[in-house]
Write a protein that holds these residues in place. Structure first.
Motif: not given
Length: 456
Positions: A17-20, A22-24, A27, A431
């Motif tokens: 899963p993307l870390k928080s 990384e999501s910013q 992707e 990411g």
């Protein structure tokens, strides 16, 4: 399992899963295509449009139909276990050896997948603990019958760093990887000096676990000794290759193995004495001339009787070692006649993080000299592992096991798994800032998977 499938590896991709944070950033755009006839998967990735530093050629990449499946970010460790490991437990209970490798860059989720960080939540057990639990349940059923022996799980946990192995169940005792005259590779601990000149060199410690709870405690305790460090990519990066072996054993089998070690310790001083006698007699039988050359000593005749006596005693102790080895084989064979599960093995390898010079969006990482040295050794090991897997998949006559200490240690597990299924799990990050590392990981797997595909 056909001969062509014998050395094949299953190849899986696990997207974490993307870390928080990384999501910013964005992707990776990813996709897949299924070859229904071969039941193989093709993976494709594309860099987000905002990544400007990549060349046009590097902005997208597509594999061959090399992969057996993909695990999506929302799927937990229980799903991974049920798809990859659970189907081969029957093979282990038939006495076979199955190997599992986690490969990926630092921070991609290898240790979470193989070992896990939550030792209380069964759904998040790493693959090794989930397998141990299922294996222990199966052995409880076997032990409930009318058996002469009670079956348990022999646990070995160690890590490979440079040219040494470190026994995590024995206070991280340093051990040494050596190839014996018989062609087998041995991992030996420190030399113990005993009474009467005896010398004992024990192998990696095997902890006999008679239930799952005991194994869980031993594993947790051992993993506390694992070496980790801060890297440019990850603040708790695994800087060693961790190997967890679980073998179906009995108390009689472990006792027979210990007896072999004891007989070998008794042979050492006797063998050394025989060698010393021979050298001493040969030296006495030679004399040095004024010009520095050596010629036969006319005043001394080699005492062959003395040499023969020492060699005869050595032969007696060698015979005792052979008897102990034969007894170990007989204990194993006798048990196997009624319970084929004896000797079945699961081997889980949590490989050190593969770190690449190209990092965030292809930019060069600033690595310390120590990181660079560690990275070179890790990459050498990982390259050697890839070549061994490819050579085995292609049934080549020469398998390059000697290319690194890691592949030397794994040789016995590879050769024991000829008639069973093994898997490589590629852990990757979706990411954007890990695009280059993710692409390199998938390329590594594609080369391994391509060799498997060509055999089928």
């Amino acid at each position: 399992m056909t001969e062509l499938e014998m050395n094949a590896f299953k190849l899986w991709v696990r997207w974490r899963p993307l870390k928080s944070i990384e999501s910013q950033k964005g992707e990776i755009i990813r996709g897949s295509d299924q070859d229904d006839q071969r039941q193989q998967l093709q993976i494709s990735i594309t860099a987000p449009a905002q990544v400007q530093s990549l060349s046009r050629r590097e902005r997208s990449w597509k594999s061959n139909f090399s992969f057996d499946g993909a695990i999506e970010p929302h799927e937990n460790n229980k799903v991974v276990y049920n798809r990859i490991v659970a189907p081969i437990i029957p093979d282990v209970l038939r006495g076979r050896c199955c190997n599992f490798f986690a490969y990926g860059h630092s921070g991609s989720g290898k240790t979470h997948t193989m070992i896990g960080y939550d030792f209380e939540n069964g759904d998040e057990f790493g693959l090794c603990l989930a397998a141990a639990r299922q294996l222990a349940i199966a052995l409880d059923g076997i032990n409930a019958g009318d058996n002469a022996s009670k079956f348990g799980i022999g646990l070995r946990v160690y890590e490979i760093r440079k040219n040494s192995a470190f026994d995590l169940l024995n206070n991280r005792n340093e051990c040494f990887v050596r190839e014996g005259p018989d062609g087998h590779v041995y991992i030996r601990g420190e030399t113990e000096m005993l009474e009467d000149g005896r010398v004992r060199v024990r192998p990696i410690v095997t902890r006999a676990c008679w239930n799952f709870e005991q194994l869980q405690r031993e594993l947790q305790q051992g993993l506390k000794h694992r070496k980790s460090g801060t890297s440019t990519v990850h603040d708790q990066s695994s800087r060693t290759h961790a190997i967890i072996e679980m073998e179906i054993i009995t108390a009689d089998l472990l006792h027979a193995r210990d007896n072999v070690v004891e007989r070998q310790s008794e042979l050492v001083p006797v063998g050394k004495h025989a060698t010393d006698m021979y050298i001493e007699e040969q030296l006495r039988a030679m004399v040095q001339t004024e010009d520095g050359n050596y010629i036969p000593n006319p005043h001394y005749e080699v005492n062959q009787q003395r040499i023969d006596a020492a060699e005869s005693k050595k032969a007696q102790f060698e015979s005792r070692v052979k008897e102990a080895e034969e007894h170990e084989s007989e204990v194993f064979a006798t048990t196997a006649r009624t319970h084929e599960c004896i000797g079945g093995r699961l081997v889980f390898v949590d490989l050190a993080g593969a770190e690449f010079i190209s990092g965030i969006a292809g930019a060069a990482l600033k690595q310390s000299p120590q990181e660079k040295q560690q990275g070179r050794q890790i990459n050498t090991d990982l390259l050697a592992l890839k070549e061994v897997i490819r050579a085995r998949s292609l049934a080549q006559s020469r398998i390059p096991y000697r290319s690194s200490p890691l592949t030397m240690v794994l040789r016995q597990h590879f050769e024991a798994s000829n008639d069973a299924q093994s898997s490589v799990i590629l852990t990757v990050s979706p990411g954007e800032d890990q695009y280059a590392a993710t692409m390199n990981t998938l390329r590594y797997g594609d080369l391994v998977g391509l060799a498997n595909r060509n055999r089928k």
